[in-house]
Structure formats: C-alpha cells, structure tokens
Design an enzyme around this catalytic site. Structure first.
Site, mmCIF file in Angstrom:
data_model
loop_
_atom_site.group_PDB
_atom_site.id
_atom_site.type_symbol
_atom_site.label_atom_id
_atom_site.label_comp_id
_atom_site.label_asym_id
_atom_site.label_seq_id
_atom_site.Cartn_x
_atom_site.Cartn_y
_atom_site.Cartn_z
ATOM 1 N N GLU A 115 0.811 -1.229 0.000
ATOM 2 C CA GLU A 115 0.000 0.000 0.000
ATOM 3 C C GLU A 115 0.845 1.281 0.000
ATOM 4 O O GLU A 115 0.722 2.108 0.902
ATOM 5 C CB GLU A 115 -0.950 0.016 1.201
ATOM 6 C CG GLU A 115 -1.940 -1.128 1.217
ATOM 7 C CD GLU A 115 -3.013 -0.994 2.304
ATOM 8 O OE1 GLU A 115 -2.913 -0.088 3.158
ATOM 9 O OE2 GLU A 115 -3.955 -1.803 2.284
ATOM 10 N N GLU B 41 -5.214 -8.704 0.961
ATOM 11 C CA GLU B 41 -5.863 -8.293 2.217
ATOM 12 C C GLU B 41 -7.333 -8.035 1.927
ATOM 13 O O GLU B 41 -7.677 -7.459 0.902
ATOM 14 C CB GLU B 41 -5.288 -6.983 2.792
ATOM 15 C CG GLU B 41 -3.943 -7.091 3.429
ATOM 16 C CD GLU B 41 -3.458 -5.745 4.007
ATOM 17 O OE1 GLU B 41 -4.298 -4.914 4.429
ATOM 18 O OE2 GLU B 41 -2.237 -5.536 4.015
#
Length: 462
Positions: A168, A367
């Site tokens: 991320e 995720e």
C-alpha cells in the site's frame, strides 16, 4: 458435500500481517527505531489509548505457537514483512545477525508446516534515521532501500520465492504528506508527489536487483490497495470526478507497477497545478523495463465520489480533493465500527479491470477483512462467535469466484489478518484476526471464523 464455489487447484489460502504490527520486541534483538517508535515517543496522545508499538502481539517470542495455529486455520501461505530497522538498524550498513536468525527461524518454521512464506520488504516502517534524511523524498534513501532489498534476497531467497517491494505505497503518501495521519505529518502535495514517485523508482530498482538473483520459481510483485471509484451518476461531471479520484488513488501506483508508465492525464493535472515531482535521466526506461510479475490486491471498501459542490479555497493547500467530493450512497451497507462501506462486488470489479486493462496480470487478494470493536461481546463458551466475519469473507469470495470463472488470473485469498494486531494509530481498538489475543496475558484462542476458514481451505471452496 456439494461445493457451490470451487477454487482453482493450488489456490493460496492464508492471511497477511506486518512486522511492526505483530512482532513486538521493539527494544530487543538490536533492532533500530522506525518512524512509529519515534513518533510514539514524541506524541503518544496521537495513538489510541496511548498504546504504542512496543509489545504488540509478541510474534517475536511466540512465532512457533502462532505458526502452529496458522496450520490449524488451514493456511498454505502467509504474507509477512521484514522490518528494515530490525534487519539493518539505522537503515544502512551492518546486517543485524539476531534479526537474520529470527527471520530464518520464522521462514523455516513456516516451511516445516507446509506454509509458503510471501515476504514483503516495506510496510510503512521507515527507519527513523532515514526519515530524518528526508525518507522517500530522498534519492539516497531509495538507494539504501535497494541495498536492503538485495541483502534480503541474498539471505532468504534460497527459501522464499514470492517477494513484494511495498505494501500500500499510497498510504505513507496520504498519511505522511497529505492528510496528517502518519508521521512526518506534512501537508504538501508536491512533496507527496515526490514521495510517491521515489517509491515507484525504489520498487522498480528492487525488481531489477531481484532479477539478478537466481531465485528458483522467484516472483516479485507489489501490494496495492485498489479502491474502485464509483461516480454518483453518469453525469459527465460525476464521471470526471471518479476518473480523477482513480488517477490519484489507484493508477498513480498501478500503472507504473504493471504497465511501466504513468497515466498521461495524471501527469497533465500535476503539471497544470505545478505539483510534478523531480525526475532523473533514465527513470522512464527503468520503470518500463522493471514491471512486476505478480500483484497483491488489498480491498476493504469502495470510494464513491461526485462532482465538487463548492470551488476549493484558492489559498488552501493543493489536494486531490480539489477535484471531487465524497458521496454517501443511500442505503449502503456499513461496517459501523470502521465507518467503512461493505461492498463485496467491488472485488469483482477490480479483478475484471485487471483482466481487461492490465494484461490479466497474475494476482491474488492480499488483504480483505473486517475490524470490529469490543469483540468479547460475542464470546460464548470460550469462543468469539464472529459470524459477521464469516459472512464478510464468504460474500467477497463469491464475487472473487465469479471473476475467476470469467477469466480473472486470481491465485489466492489472504485475509487481514491472522491474529488481532496493533493498528497504526488505533492500537487494538478494532479486532481483525482469525485468532483472538488477550492483551492481559497474550494468550491466543481461535474464533469461529478460523474453523470456518479451515473447512474452506480443506475443500478449496464452499
């Protein structure tokens, strides 16, 4: 037993964590400080209930027990990260042998239990010394990162085939340089653009370095939190707002990572508002030649946007929000604890976009998860009855399965997270794990979702 949703042979079932959020032992084993340790010392009040990253879930001491539990929960794969400040305290120079021992032990233990380690090199945890030099604003820090990546490939590449450069990478940009929710708490879009750009240069250089190592079945990728941008309506103004949000929050990393170049529209906007980062000779060729082999997709919630209601204040700092307003869709399904919308079809839309516009790159859900407060309310006969989590995973998996049926190259599903862990500024406020952690004595216990997931993994479907 009839399976309505069957997944491809060899599908990766597991979960993801990060070093700072689970290891603990912050002052042990010669570990250096990262920005979280430092910021917590400076401003403990910015952390939920003043809880810092010192102990977290104590994986450092309990990894054997935890890996046994992973096996029990049906994991055949597990994504972890290496703490740069543990492996190379200070970020440069001498490798810390105690850290090498620790990561070797963890990797060997995973393999002994038939769990494949997926290793990520950077999960928001810049060594503080390098942050003081400018962090990702600095080209020298990029070079230090590449040296760190090479050490990791050299040390662990004989047993680890799947590597990821960043998790991320948009988050340190948003948190640290735009919206003031991560250290160094800067609000400056031009510096944010530099940080984002150098992160992608660092990623491409790490990919280039990786390919010089002869790692058996080796693949290197990046993990991006892709958030579909849905317009309020088909009105051209709303469509434009969602396009610009997509450029800033998704394509700013997705395009250079997978296609090897930046979207021209994004360059044009940054140029028009004088926010372009500094680049160097050879950068363009570097990005083009070093795209990723595999993409991890983190998905939690959609982004819904509409055209601006009001012109931005010309004296305010430039922000992506100059181009769109967030839109709250009536009747949306919510996770009230996080204030996040639950929209399972978003996962399908991401995977179809990757299929159609990104060469159907090999990918997996790296995720996806649901954080809930005060989970002990659901304790019955010693087990947390987290039916809401089972429903959340199941409904997302249905859409993932549909995408796979329609040709998406998705290879796995990892939940965030394996066990309740320390969240960056929220500590243990919201619990995400298959495994519950009692913070008083650090004891572990499986939640209902863990048993359900085990069955899904065993049957490779449900």
């Amino acid at each position: 037993m009839t399976l309505n949703y069957k997944f491809p042979e060899g599908f990766w079932w597991g979960s993801a964590t990060s070093a700072t959020q689970i290891e603990g032992a912050a002052n042990e084993g010669n570990r250096g400080q990262n920005i979280w340790d430092y910021w917590y010392e400076q401003e403990p009040n910015r952390f939920f209930e003043n809880i810092g990253p010192e102990i977290t879930s104590d994986f450092y001491h309990r990894y054997k027990e935890d890996i046994q539990l992973m096996k029990e929960v049906g994991h055949n794969s597990f994504r972890m990260s290496i703490s740069w400040s543990r492996l190379i305290p200070g970020g440069r120079g001498e490798v810390n042998q105690e850290a090498v021992q620790f990561y070797n032990d963890v990797i060997d233990e995973l393999l002994a239990n038939d769990i494949e380690p997926f290793v990520n090199l950077f999960h928001f945890d810049m060594p503080i010394e390098l942050q003081h030099e400018g962090g990702w604003e600095s080209r020298e820090v990029v070079d230090a990162y590449v040296d760190y990546a090479k050490e990791a490939f050299q040390l662990f590449g004989d047993r680890v085939a799947k590597w990821f450069t960043f998790n991320e990478p948009i988050v340190p940009v948003e948190g640290g340089y735009l919206y003031d929710f991560h250290y160094p708490n800067v609000v400056d879009a031009k510096r944010a653009a530099q940080v984002a750009y150098h992160t992608m240069i660092a990623s491409a250089k790490a990919v280039e370095a990786f390919r010089e190592f002869d790692i058996k079945d080796g693949k290197i990728g990046i993990v991006l939190n892709l958030t579909p941008s849905y317009p309020r309506s088909q009105n051209p103004a709303d469509l434009k707002a969602s396009h610009v949000a997509d450029l800033f929050f998704n394509r700013s990393f997705l395009d250079p990572a997978v296609l090897g170049e930046y979207p021209q529209d994004l360059i044009d906007i940054l140029k028009e508002y004088e926010q372009l980062p500094k680049t160097e000779e050879g950068d363009r060729a570097l990005l083009k030649a070093n795209t990723v082999d595999i993409l991890g997709v983190n998905y939690y919630q959609p982004r819904r946007v509409k055209a601006k209601e009001h012109q931005p204040n010309p004296d305010s700092p430039f922000l992506p929000d100059w181009f769109f307003d967030n839109y709250e869709m009536p009747g949306r399904k919510m996770n009230i604890y996080r204030g996040w919308e639950i929209y399972e079809k978003g996962l399908y839309d991401i995977m179809i976009n990757l299929r159609d516009n990104y060469g159907n790159i090999e990918s997996f859900i790296s995720e996806n998860g649901m954080g809930v407060q005060n989970e002990e309310r659901f304790l019955k006969d010693g087990e947390i009855q987290d039916d809401y989590r089972i429903e959340f995973i199941r409904e997302h998996l249905k859409w993932l399965n549909k995408a796979i049926q329609e040709g998406s190259n998705a290879k796995g599903y990892h939940m965030w997270t394996f066990m309740d862990n320390w969240s960056w500024s929220n500590a243990y406020k919201n619990r995400y794990g298959f495994v519950s952690i009692n913070l008083e004595d650090q004891s572990r216990s499986l939640k209902k979702s863990a048993h359900w997931f085990r069955k899904v993994s065993d049957n490779n479907g449900f």
